[in-house]
Design an enzyme around this catalytic site. Structure first.
Site, PDB file in Angstrom:
ATOM      1  N   HIS A  97      -1.693  38.605  51.746  1.00  0.00           N
ATOM      2  CA  HIS A  97      -2.584  37.626  50.832  1.00  0.00           C
ATOM      3  C   HIS A  97      -3.853  37.916  50.994  1.00  0.00           C
ATOM      4  O   HIS A  97      -4.895  38.684  52.119  1.00  0.00           O
ATOM      5  CB  HIS A  97      -2.801  36.403  51.779  1.00  0.00           C
ATOM      6  CG  HIS A  97      -2.887  36.157  52.919  1.00  0.00           C
ATOM      7  ND1 HIS A  97      -1.583  36.929  53.299  1.00  0.00           N
ATOM      8  CD2 HIS A  97      -3.454  35.869  53.736  1.00  0.00           C
ATOM      9  CE1 HIS A  97      -2.240  36.642  54.659  1.00  0.00           C
ATOM     10  NE2 HIS A  97      -3.314  36.022  54.626  1.00  0.00           N
ATOM     11  N   HIS A 130      -7.998  36.883  50.352  1.00  0.00           N
ATOM     12  CA  HIS A 130      -8.829  36.249  49.985  1.00  0.00           C
ATOM     13  C   HIS A 130     -10.237  36.308  48.813  1.00  0.00           C
ATOM     14  O   HIS A 130     -10.344  36.798  48.694  1.00  0.00           O
ATOM     15  CB  HIS A 130      -9.602  35.479  51.425  1.00  0.00           C
ATOM     16  CG  HIS A 130      -8.340  35.010  52.240  1.00  0.00           C
ATOM     17  ND1 HIS A 130      -8.062  33.970  52.097  1.00  0.00           N
ATOM     18  CD2 HIS A 130      -7.872  35.805  53.045  1.00  0.00           C
ATOM     19  CE1 HIS A 130      -7.434  33.785  53.973  1.00  0.00           C
ATOM     20  NE2 HIS A 130      -7.166  34.789  53.964  1.00  0.00           N
ATOM     21  N   GLU A 142      -2.679  35.277  59.694  1.00  0.00           N
ATOM     22  CA  GLU A 142      -1.552  33.949  60.348  1.00  0.00           C
ATOM     23  C   GLU A 142       0.245  33.938  59.328  1.00  0.00           C
ATOM     24  O   GLU A 142       0.553  33.386  59.766  1.00  0.00           O
ATOM     25  CB  GLU A 142      -2.465  32.453  60.299  1.00  0.00           C
ATOM     26  CG  GLU A 142      -4.026  32.657  61.212  1.00  0.00           C
ATOM     27  CD  GLU A 142      -4.057  31.198  61.591  1.00  0.00           C
ATOM     28  OE1 GLU A 142      -3.991  30.745  60.194  1.00  0.00           O
ATOM     29  OE2 GLU A 142      -4.397  30.915  62.305  1.00  0.00           O
TER      30      GLU A 142
HETATM   31  P1  AMP Z   1      -5.008  34.136  57.225  1.00  0.00           P
HETATM   32  O1  AMP Z   1      -5.953  34.068  58.912  1.00  0.00           O
HETATM   33  O2  AMP Z   1      -5.325  35.374  56.464  1.00  0.00           O
HETATM   34  O3  AMP Z   1      -3.423  35.371  57.382  1.00  0.00           O
HETATM   35  O4  AMP Z   1      -5.124  32.550  56.098  1.00  0.00           O
HETATM   36  C1  AMP Z   1      -4.008  32.320  56.049  1.00  0.00           C
HETATM   37  C2  AMP Z   1      -4.504  31.620  55.455  1.00  0.00           C
HETATM   38  O5  AMP Z   1      -3.458  30.581  54.507  1.00  0.00           O
HETATM   39  C3  AMP Z   1      -5.378  30.231  55.577  1.00  0.00           C
HETATM   40  O6  AMP Z   1      -6.543  30.630  54.902  1.00  0.00           O
HETATM   41  C4  AMP Z   1      -4.652  29.189  55.659  1.00  0.00           C
HETATM   42  O7  AMP Z   1      -5.584  27.347  55.633  1.00  0.00           O
HETATM   43  C5  AMP Z   1      -3.333  28.872  54.745  1.00  0.00           C
HETATM   44  N1  AMP Z   1      -2.815  28.502  54.374  1.00  0.00           N
HETATM   45  C6  AMP Z   1      -1.678  28.235  55.239  1.00  0.00           C
HETATM   46  N2  AMP Z   1      -0.201  27.695  54.941  1.00  0.00           N
HETATM   47  C7  AMP Z   1      -0.476  27.780  52.973  1.00  0.00           C
HETATM   48  C8  AMP Z   1      -0.473  26.848  52.086  1.00  0.00           C
HETATM   49  N3  AMP Z   1       1.322  25.739  52.456  1.00  0.00           N
HETATM   50  N4  AMP Z   1      -0.780  26.403  51.018  1.00  0.00           N
HETATM   51  C9  AMP Z   1      -2.002  27.019  50.907  1.00  0.00           C
HETATM   52  N5  AMP Z   1      -2.353  27.513  51.695  1.00  0.00           N
HETATM   53  C10 AMP Z   1      -2.174  28.092  52.887  1.00  0.00           C
END
Ligand code: AMP
Length: 125
Positions: free
Chosen positions: A110, A112, A105
């Protein structure tokens, strides 16, 4: 919505804003190569995101284009975060979503890091 990895790096993405200090985060670790902070919507008792300081859309982009120093620095930072969080002995999971099918997203690489409880099988059955 998952992102389209054929697009150029968007410097208005939320993690680029966090790196520039334009929006806050709960910082866990930072060095020359990486920033680690709590996920805003945690999926486990420990859910930390580790991002490189450089402008890379995904693991694919990073592994193809980052310098050896950036790659070494980032990989070491991810390992360091696992250690400072005390996750090595109980164990933890690291995961990177890449593109549409993985439901990435945010278009800045990143990793996790999940931990703090038994995490169960890797994927939904
Ligand atoms: P992905 O689906 O791997 O792109 O994960 C994106 C992650 O970013 C999700 O787990 C969200 O909860 C996290 N996320 C989105 N905005 C923020 C933010 N402002 N601070 C910390 N985490 C975020």
């Amino acid at each position: 919505m998952p992102i389209d990895l054929t697009l150029e790096y968007d410097d208005q993405n939320i993690f680029a804003k966090i790196l520039r200090g334009e929006i806050p985060c709960r910082k866990v670790f930072e060095d020359e190569w990486a920033l680690a902070f709590d996920d805003i919507n945690p999926q486990a008792p420990v859910h930390v995101l580790v991002i490189p300081k450089g402008a890379y859309v995904s693991w694919d982009d990073f592994s193809a284009k980052a310098s050896d120093a950036e790659i070494a620095g980032f990989v070491r930072a991810v390992g360091h975060v696992g250690r400072v969080l005390g996750l090595v002995e109980p164990g933890y999971r690291m995961l990177a979503n890449i593109g549409m099918d993985a439901h990435q997203e945010v278009p800045h690489l990143h990793i996790h890091i999940f931990g703090g409880k038994p995490l169960g099988p890797m994927l939904m059955r």
